[in-house]
Design an enzyme around this catalytic site. Structure first.
Site, short mmCIF file in Angstrom:
data_model
loop_
_atom_site.label_atom_id
_atom_site.label_comp_id
_atom_site.label_asym_id
_atom_site.label_seq_id
_atom_site.Cartn_x
_atom_site.Cartn_y
_atom_site.Cartn_z
N LYS A 1 -10.88 -3.48 -3.47
CA LYS A 1 -11.75 -2.39 -3.68
C LYS A 1 -11.21 -1.06 -3.96
O LYS A 1 -11.88 -0.24 -4.58
CB LYS A 1 -12.16 -2.16 -2.31
CG LYS A 1 -13.06 -3.10 -1.40
CD LYS A 1 -13.53 -2.31 -0.14
CE LYS A 1 -13.55 -3.48 0.88
NZ LYS A 1 -12.32 -3.59 1.82
N LYS B 1 -4.00 -8.62 -6.38
CA LYS B 1 -5.09 -8.82 -5.95
C LYS B 1 -6.09 -8.21 -6.34
O LYS B 1 -5.90 -6.98 -6.31
CB LYS B 1 -4.83 -8.74 -4.39
CG LYS B 1 -6.28 -9.31 -3.51
CD LYS B 1 -5.81 -9.08 -2.03
CE LYS B 1 -6.11 -7.74 -1.70
NZ LYS B 1 -6.77 -7.47 -0.46
N LYS C 1 1.03 -1.10 -0.07
CA LYS C 1 0.18 0.08 -0.10
C LYS C 1 0.84 1.18 0.17
O LYS C 1 0.43 2.23 -0.72
CB LYS C 1 -1.19 -0.05 1.14
CG LYS C 1 -1.93 -0.82 0.93
CD LYS C 1 -3.22 -0.60 1.82
CE LYS C 1 -4.22 -1.71 1.65
NZ LYS C 1 -5.20 -1.53 2.37
N1 AQP Z 1 -9.12 -10.53 -3.87
C1 AQP Z 1 -9.49 -11.23 -2.70
N2 AQP Z 1 -9.59 -12.41 -2.72
C2 AQP Z 1 -9.79 -13.20 -1.58
N3 AQP Z 1 -10.14 -12.65 -0.28
C3 AQP Z 1 -9.99 -11.19 -0.21
N4 AQP Z 1 -10.36 -10.22 0.62
C4 AQP Z 1 -10.09 -9.38 0.31
N5 AQP Z 1 -9.69 -9.18 -1.13
C5 AQP Z 1 -9.79 -10.58 -1.61
C6 AQP Z 1 -10.51 -10.88 1.94
O1 AQP Z 1 -11.82 -10.12 2.27
C7 AQP Z 1 -11.73 -9.81 3.89
C8 AQP Z 1 -12.17 -8.40 4.11
O2 AQP Z 1 -10.93 -7.79 3.41
P1 AQP Z 1 -10.90 -6.14 3.91
O3 AQP Z 1 -12.02 -5.17 3.10
O4 AQP Z 1 -11.13 -6.01 5.40
O5 AQP Z 1 -9.59 -5.59 3.71
P2 AQP Z 1 -8.75 -5.92 2.35
O6 AQP Z 1 -7.92 -7.42 2.50
O7 AQP Z 1 -7.63 -4.77 2.15
O8 AQP Z 1 -9.57 -5.88 1.09
P3 AQP Z 1 -9.53 -4.89 -0.26
O9 AQP Z 1 -10.58 -5.26 -1.06
O10 AQP Z 1 -8.06 -5.27 -0.90
O11 AQP Z 1 -9.71 -3.67 0.43
P4 AQP Z 1 -8.62 -2.25 0.25
O12 AQP Z 1 -8.62 -2.03 -1.48
O13 AQP Z 1 -9.51 -1.28 1.04
O14 AQP Z 1 -7.27 -2.45 1.01
C9 AQP Z 1 -10.49 -10.27 4.15
O15 AQP Z 1 -10.46 -11.54 5.01
C10 AQP Z 1 -9.65 -10.32 2.91
O16 AQP Z 1 -8.55 -11.23 2.94
#
Ligand code: AQP
Length: 342
Positions: free
Chosen positions: A204, A201, A116
């Site tokens: 969001k 990955k 990040k």
């Molecule tokens: N691409 C993914 N594949 C499988 N699992 C995923 N998770 C997130 N992206 C994937 C899982 O979703 C849960 C919640 O995630 P989060 O929103 O708390 O944080 P994150 O992992 O940082 O998700 P994002 O979508 O990537 O958000 P941003 O962009 O805001 O950082 C977790 O269990 C995560 O593993």
């Protein structure tokens, strides 16, 4: 003899519109998990603040959107505790205490921090301390409830390991205060990749929306995004699962397996001799069916904000009751004075 179920904690940050990755990696399992575990499902709004946007109303909206998705995924407020993190102050209290047992160097090693930090393209000077420290808040979220299991996507595995280390450190000094949690990670679907860049990955916060399928995407967007998803140029084309050789196809296979609830081996038999274009049509169709059902239920819940707020209020009361026990215990061990209201 009363048999207690193991405790399971899971959370999603309302940091943007939820993605198919969030759903496949964690949320799709939540409903069935309620049968085998005592579940706590948390909307991690404090975590979403690590990336503050100017418009506060959008966070407000995203919290309610996320809550609605929890219910749409089949989380039953009579079986599980659904709550919003900022409503349970004990998270922030324990967060600070755990900060005192965490090492700067271990936080710097977190892959998500490194990624990040680079992707935000910010200078070291302007990186928020919260981006570095958020795994400690995550440890507090989990440890507060004496959690046994945390279902997560692959990207969060390292943070669970950190949580275990912090918990062991505190337990070593003060006795068994915390249960040591374990992550639950499925073999497939634990890391859904971006559609155009299958080496990264699906997230969001991706600025390229063509990389991401959002849970609220309509048929046309789903079709266009999957149609354009990167595959490979193997001749003759063959569908099989190999993340290194065929990242794009393997990703679509994992998506298909998750939305149809079919084993990849079974899918591979069904897809023998199928061309990539035909394969994509099948994926489009199945993703649409899955999301369409989810969306119908989502809109039903989303239209009733007072019901959503009542769910959050009731959930916060239940979560506070549980979390106070852990917090009181650690206050006592540290020599802090715990009153009733803690
Ligand atoms: N691409 C993914 N594949 C499988 N699992 C995923 N998770 C997130 N992206 C994937 C899982 O979703 C849960 C919640 O995630 P989060 O929103 O708390 O944080 P994150 O992992 O940082 O998700 P994002 O979508 O990537 O958000 P941003 O962009 O805001 O950082 C977790 O269990 C995560 O593993």
């Amino acid at each position: 003899m009363i048999l207690t179920k193991p405790i399971l904690f899971s959370a999603v940050q309302p940091s943007g519109n939820l993605t198919l990755g969030n759903y496949i990696g964690t949320m799709r399992h939540w409903s069935s998990m309620q049968n085998n575990y005592d579940c706590l499902y948390c909307v991690a709004d404090l975590h979403a603040l690590t990336n503050i946007k100017k418009n506060i109303f959008s966070l407000n909206k995203l919290i309610l959107d996320t809550l609605s998705f929890y219910l749409a995924c089949g989380v039953d407020p009579n079986k599980s505790i659904i709550f919003v993190q900022s409503h349970v102050y004990q998270h922030s209290q324990l967060n600070w205490i755990l900060n005192c047992f965490s090492e700067f160097s271990e936080l710097l090693r977190m892959t998500q921090f490194k990624t990040k930090r680079c992707s935000n393209n910010t200078s070291v000077k302007s990186i928020k301390a919260a981006l570095l420290n958020y795994p400690i808040l995550m440890a507090a979220d989990i440890l507060l409830y004496q959690t046994n299991f945390v279902p997560v996507g692959e990207d969060q595995k390292q943070h669970i390991e950190l949580t275990r280390n912090i918990a062991r450190r505190v337990n070593y000094l003060y006795g068994n205060i915390f249960t040591i949690p374990e992550s639950l990670i499925t073999q497939y679907g634990s890391k859904i990749m971006s559609l155009l860049e299958p080496e990264k990955k699906m997230s969001k916060s991706d600025i390229n929306h063509k990389n991401v399928i959002y849970l609220l995407d309509d048929m046309y967007s789903i079709m266009l995004k999957i149609k354009n998803a990167v595959t490979d140029s193997e001749i003759p084309s063959k569908i099989y699962h190999d993340i290194n050789k065929k990242p794009g196809i393997s990703n679509l296979l994992e998506i298909l397996s998750a939305v149809t609830n079919k084993d990849i081996k079974i899918l591979l038999k069904e897809l023998e001799g199928v061309m990539y274009s035909e394969f994509k049509k099948i994926v489009i169709d199945c993703v649409y069916k899955c999301l369409n059902n989810l969306q119908k239920s989502y809109y039903n819940y989303r239209s009733d904000e007072s019901y959503l707020k009542k769910i959050a209020y009731d959930g916060a009361i239940k979560a506070q009751l549980k979390s106070k026990k852990t917090l009181k215990n650690i206050y006592d061990k540290l020599g802090l004075i715990a009153f009733e209201y803690i």
